[in-house]
Enzyme design. Sequence first.
Site, PDB file in Angstrom:
ATOM      1  N   SER A 168       0.828  -1.205   0.000  1.00 49.39           N
ATOM      2  CA  SER A 168       0.000   0.000   0.000  1.00 49.39           C
ATOM      3  C   SER A 168       0.863   1.256   0.000  1.00 49.39           C
ATOM      4  O   SER A 168       2.077   1.207   0.182  1.00 49.39           O
ATOM      5  CB  SER A 168      -0.877   0.006   1.251  1.00 49.39           C
ATOM      6  OG  SER A 168      -0.049   0.222   2.379  1.00 49.39           O
ATOM      7  N   LYS A 169       0.179   2.382  -0.159  1.00 46.36           N
ATOM      8  CA  LYS A 169       0.848   3.673  -0.089  1.00 46.36           C
ATOM      9  C   LYS A 169       1.544   3.816   1.265  1.00 46.36           C
ATOM     10  O   LYS A 169       2.672   4.299   1.366  1.00 46.36           O
ATOM     11  CB  LYS A 169      -0.215   4.758  -0.268  1.00 46.36           C
ATOM     12  CG  LYS A 169       0.289   6.163  -0.228  1.00 46.36           C
ATOM     13  CD  LYS A 169      -0.854   7.123  -0.522  1.00 46.36           C
ATOM     14  CE  LYS A 169      -0.447   8.551  -0.259  1.00 46.36           C
ATOM     15  NZ  LYS A 169      -1.546   9.496  -0.393  1.00 46.36           N
ATOM     16  N   ARG A 170       0.830   3.389   2.306  1.00 46.13           N
ATOM     17  CA  ARG A 170       1.391   3.504   3.655  1.00 46.13           C
ATOM     18  C   ARG A 170       2.670   2.669   3.799  1.00 46.13           C
ATOM     19  O   ARG A 170       3.644   3.113   4.407  1.00 46.13           O
ATOM     20  CB  ARG A 170       0.328   3.068   4.685  1.00 46.13           C
ATOM     21  CG  ARG A 170       0.687   3.437   6.076  1.00 46.13           C
ATOM     22  CD  ARG A 170      -0.463   3.806   7.011  1.00 46.13           C
ATOM     23  NE  ARG A 170      -1.782   3.368   6.625  1.00 46.13           N
ATOM     24  CZ  ARG A 170      -2.410   2.304   7.141  1.00 46.13           C
ATOM     25  NH1 ARG A 170      -1.804   1.535   8.025  1.00 46.13           N
ATOM     26  NH2 ARG A 170      -3.633   2.014   6.775  1.00 46.13           N
TER      27      ARG A 170
ATOM     28  N   ASP B 192       2.697  14.448  -1.661  1.00 47.48           N
ATOM     29  CA  ASP B 192       1.812  13.487  -1.002  1.00 47.48           C
ATOM     30  C   ASP B 192       2.358  12.071  -1.156  1.00 47.48           C
ATOM     31  O   ASP B 192       2.267  11.259  -0.249  1.00 47.48           O
ATOM     32  CB  ASP B 192       0.421  13.598  -1.634  1.00 47.48           C
ATOM     33  CG  ASP B 192      -0.558  12.611  -1.046  1.00 47.48           C
ATOM     34  OD1 ASP B 192      -0.890  12.787   0.136  1.00 47.48           O
ATOM     35  OD2 ASP B 192      -0.966  11.672  -1.752  1.00 47.48           O
TER      36      ASP B 192
END
Length: 516
Positions: free
Chosen positions: A265-267, A288
Amino acid sequence: MSQSKVRVRFAPSPTGPLHIGGVRTALYNYLFAKKYGGTFLLRIEDTDQKRFVEGAEEYIIESLKWLNILPTEGVGLGGDLGPYRQSERKDIYPKYTQQLLDAGHAYYAFDTPEELTAKRLEAEAEKQVFKYSSASRMEMKNALSLGDAEAKKLIDSGTPWVIRLKIPADEQVVFQDQVRGEVTYSTNELDDKVLMKTDGLPTYHMANIVDDHLMEISHVIRGEEWLPSTPTHVLLYRYLGWEETMPEFFHLPLILKPTGKGKMSKRDGAKLGIPVFPIDYVVNGILDAPGFREKGFLPQAVINFLVLLGWNPGTDQEVFSLEDLATIFDPKRINKSGARYDFDKAKWFNQQYIMMANDDELAAMARPVFEAQGYHPEDHLLKNICRLLKERVTSIAEFWDQGYYFFEDVTEFDNEKIVRKKWKPVSRGLLEDLMTRIDGLEDYNAEAIENTVKAYMEETGIGFGDVLPFLRLGVSGTMKGPPVFEIMELIGKQTVSHRMKAGFDKFDAIKSQQNQ
Ligand code: GLU
């Protein structure tokens, strides 16, 4: 596979930056179209106004452009079967929901969001999951439970409604997935999906099927997360009378965290400090999500890394150009199991492509890196720096880390041990003497410097080990750089001379610390 009518699409929703999994989906579609001489189109699925993010579409297009896998038809590209942005196709869908309503495969429902939430909570309290389906729909507020007359009254009086698909009970939906074979779902596992929302816009499911049909899509290649939606899609094709021309499905395996457990994931990317997006995603001037491009990756390396996350060539070959891939990409070799996101492998590919790139290309890519540090080198210098360092860097950004000394004085040495060992009382005198000769060169180039050093060594009987480490450290601060004579040529006589003088003092200082 029919060669003539292959039409595939990439159909992202503009809800944020394009995750690397989405990029892989685009890549496989691109390669599939190339391989079978078909068309690859871009459709923007923006019917969910709540999740719409300004700028996401531009981000997607810029990413595909950077990677060289831009479709040839669709949003921003033209084509005969547009428009390709679903929000511009609003008027197309009602005809088809009406067709489903008329045939009894869809129905109006009037449950308010509050009523639906209450049902959900009720079920949760009993450790169940609420599903709007054949089992529950008669307890809900819809045209089937209320009757047509009552439903008509509600519609006429302006009560908000949605249209739902009527999924029959106790049927099997069987379809072929080209990656995992025959797949069977019981309709009892499915829910009566909303097809048209209160705002009159279709949902993903409805718009996706109508558009794939009208845009004559032959093969749907998408991520595994859409597999559970596919039985609903198959039913939609059936109920709309389009099953004959229904596309073939390929569901691509998940991209897993480096540990191999769970979806990347992005996280996870943020936690591990590794990019999971193709290019930087900036919101209101704030970064971001970092991208591969800005981390100094070549697009070819990203392509090569991604293509192997979920596909294998069946040989030991690892390095493939996009052109190679367009001929050898065999969709039968798409893997069923998830692919581990191994960032070291991405770096390795980048290194391979940097080594293969020509110096002009590298200089163009490296220029912004040097400019960000406040330097504006001439092309000739930059090209030579790239030539000298390209075997040593794993990203374009590293050209600065490994080559800062072409612009800035050396502040520390990466190997003081060698100074302590080799810097002798006679060293300074000898090296100063050598530097006087080097400074006196008319033609200051690598070959002339090397010849001067060699002649001096012969004359004095000292060895390479007594000279080279000091030239290296004095000029570049590192024992690991490219050939020192070439560095000296590029840095130039004056700077070299000045750095070596400072270097002698530092060598003395290191030595005297040791002796204290
Ligand atoms: N809009 C969907 C997405 O965002 C498309 C899924 C599909 O390819 O059918 O991924």
